[in-house]
Design an enzyme around this catalytic site. Structure first.
Site, PDB file in Angstrom:
ATOM      1  N   SER A 238     -47.949 -31.218 -48.902  1.00  0.00           N
ATOM      2  CA  SER A 238     -49.107 -31.175 -47.979  1.00  0.00           C
ATOM      3  C   SER A 238     -48.869 -30.578 -46.580  1.00  0.00           C
ATOM      4  CB  SER A 238     -49.607 -32.451 -47.775  1.00  0.00           C
ATOM      5  OG  SER A 238     -48.584 -33.286 -47.108  1.00  0.00           O
ATOM      6  N   LYS A 239     -49.696 -30.553 -45.780  1.00  0.00           N
ATOM      7  CA  LYS A 239     -49.372 -29.869 -44.526  1.00  0.00           C
ATOM      8  C   LYS A 239     -48.638 -30.685 -43.611  1.00  0.00           C
ATOM      9  CE  LYS A 239     -53.664 -27.557 -43.551  1.00  0.00           C
ATOM     10  NZ  LYS A 239     -54.941 -27.209 -42.660  1.00  0.00           N
ATOM     11  N   ARG A 240     -48.483 -31.906 -43.882  1.00  0.00           N
ATOM     12  CA  ARG A 240     -47.486 -32.758 -43.090  1.00  0.00           C
ATOM     13  C   ARG A 240     -45.896 -32.499 -43.463  1.00  0.00           C
ATOM     14  NH1 ARG A 240     -45.911 -37.389 -45.710  1.00  0.00           N
ATOM     15  NH2 ARG A 240     -46.895 -37.811 -47.637  1.00  0.00           N
TER      16      ARG A 240
END
Length: 463
Positions: A238-240
């Site tokens: 994911s983006k994190r």
């Protein structure tokens, strides 16, 4: 042996992310390693979500990574006539049929199958009705009902699907548009694709596409399905975790060759080698070395790889790249000579161009605009230190050889003559010249700043 042709078919409903970039890279490497062709196809049939901006972003990302395509870009939105011609061909040869069932009818079939413990799918009720075209009618493929569909996967090995688990696939929607599978198969054949290397989220699509190919009498490509990239916590990236557009990594100061190097090693290996140029990857790449288990994205490892590539580049190559990040700090346009003198001071320690620009900002700051860290000034620019700074300033003003060697000899001479320990004057000089307590070697810093700036900054600190 026929020429190998691979393809990368992104959908312009989003940016080019890490997972897509790795898929593109593997297909590029396979084509280049074998002397084949690499095709770029934009799958923009989702008109509501596809945008020219996303298409441009994908093309920019591919160009930044250096993954040049040989054919294309082709746009599926412009190729519907080809797809529907193949649908008509399947209707004519008896491998497809018209279906009048509504979406609600199909959902009811699936609900009933689930309630009875069977696999939820279309029950084929229109298969033998001999229907023709009509309002609300779609076209379905006659999927084989017996046996299994098997294929050798370049990554996973032999794979087989029982045909009884697959229903009759819609290949033309009621609105007259060909579906995803029909478009993909038609394009792969028309573009001469011989090898399809993609994420394993497409694995279930492969038997369906093979059925269409066989019904059309087209050759079946060699398929390979690469596991998805996971985050460090073993969950979906994911983006994190770092699942951003590849162009975000450019903004973060990564080099494209470092991103390519890192992505290639996410699920592929060549002995114990970690650092590769693109040419080395092309020479070494083989699908036999693709890993069948998921790879984990690790930003720290990516930074480590980037640092290696930063160190390997000549200052003249890095200077135009670093100049951009210096400007983004709001500093004046840096001169090329100053940039090329500064870069070697930071190559051993910087991990990104952003980090390098931020650390080296004092070199490009006008002398009158240099801000001194208040705590550092209070701690090191004491009355006693100022006396030494004034003496050093006078010494440097008369120095004819303002090189690293000349500065070092002058300061060592001052230390010996005054009896002061060098560490007692080094930090005051450093704070005066850089505004902070950490910098590259003091002699190198002064030599790069030059005599004029060095004296001007000492004067400001003394004032």
């Amino acid at each position: 042996m026929p020429q190998v042709v691979t393809r990368f078919p992104p959908s312009p409903t989003g940016y080019l992310h890490i997972g897509g970039a790795r898929t593109a890279l593997f297909n590029y490497l396979l084509a280049r390693h074998t002397g084949g062709r690499f095709v770029l196809r934009i799958e923009d049939t989702d008109a509501a979500r596809s945008t020219p901006e996303m298409t441009r972003a994908i093309l920019d990302g591919m160009a930044w990574l250096g993954l040049a395509h040989d054919d294309g870009p082709y746009f599926q939105s412009e190729r519907q006539d080809l797809y529907n011609a193949n649908v008509d061909r399947l209707l004519e040869n008896g491998h497809a049929y018209w279906c009048q069932c509504t979406p609600e009818d199909v959902q009811a079939m699936r609900d009933k199958a689930m309630a009875e413990g069977r696999k939820p799918k279309y029950d084929g009720r229109c298969r033998s009705l001999g229907l023709g075209p009509g309002p609300g009618r779609c076209v379905r493929l006659k999927t084989p009902q017996d046996g299994s569909t098997a294929f050798p996967d370049m990554v996973k090995g032999p794979v087989a699907y029982p045909n009884a688990e697959l229903d009759d696939l819609v290949i033309r929607r009621a609105d007259g548009g060909a579906t995803y599978h029909m478009a993909v198969v038609s394009d792969d054949h028309a573009m001469g694709v011989t090898h399809v290397l993609r994420g394993d989220d497409h694995l279930n699509n492969t038997p369906r596409q093979i059925h269409i190919l066989q019904a059309l009498g087209f050759p079946v490509p060699v398929y390979g399905h690469v596991p998805m990239i996971l985050g460090p916590d073993k969950k979906k990236l994911s983006k994190r975790h770092g699942a951003m557009s590849v162009m975000e990594y450019e903004k973060m100061g990564f080099l494209p060759e470092a991103v390519v190097n890192y992505l290639a090693r996410l699920g592929w290996a060549h002995g114990d080698q970690e650092i590769f140029t693109l040419d080395e990857l092309v020479a070494a790449f083989s699908t036999e070395n693709l890993n069948s288990s998921a790879a984990c994205f690790d930003l720290e490892k990516m930074l480590w790889v980037n640092a290696h590539h930063l160190r390997a580049k000549a200052p003249a190559e890095l200077s135009p790249l670093l100049a951009r990040f210096v400007r983004e700090l709001g500093l004046p346009e840096p001169g090329r000579a100053r940039l090329e003198a500064v870069i070697p001071l930071y190559q051993p320690r910087a991990q990104t161009l952003v980090e390098m620009a931020q650390a080296a900002a004092f070199f490009f700051t006008p002398d009158a605009g240099l801000a001194l860290d208040p705590e550092a000034a209070a701690k090191f620019l004491t009355p006693e230190a100022r006396e030494h700074l004034a003496a050093v300033r006078a010494l440097l003003a008369g120095l004819a050889d303002f090189s690293v060697a000349g500065i070092e000899a002058a300061l060592h001479g001052y230390v010996e003559a005054s009896g002061v320990k060098f560490k007692l004057i080094a930090q005051p000089i450093r704070v005066a010249l850089t505004g902070k307590t950490a910098s590259p070697g003091l002699y190198e810093t002064m030599a790069v700043l030059g005599k004029e700036s060095t004296l001007a900054r000492l004067d400001r600190a003394l004032a």
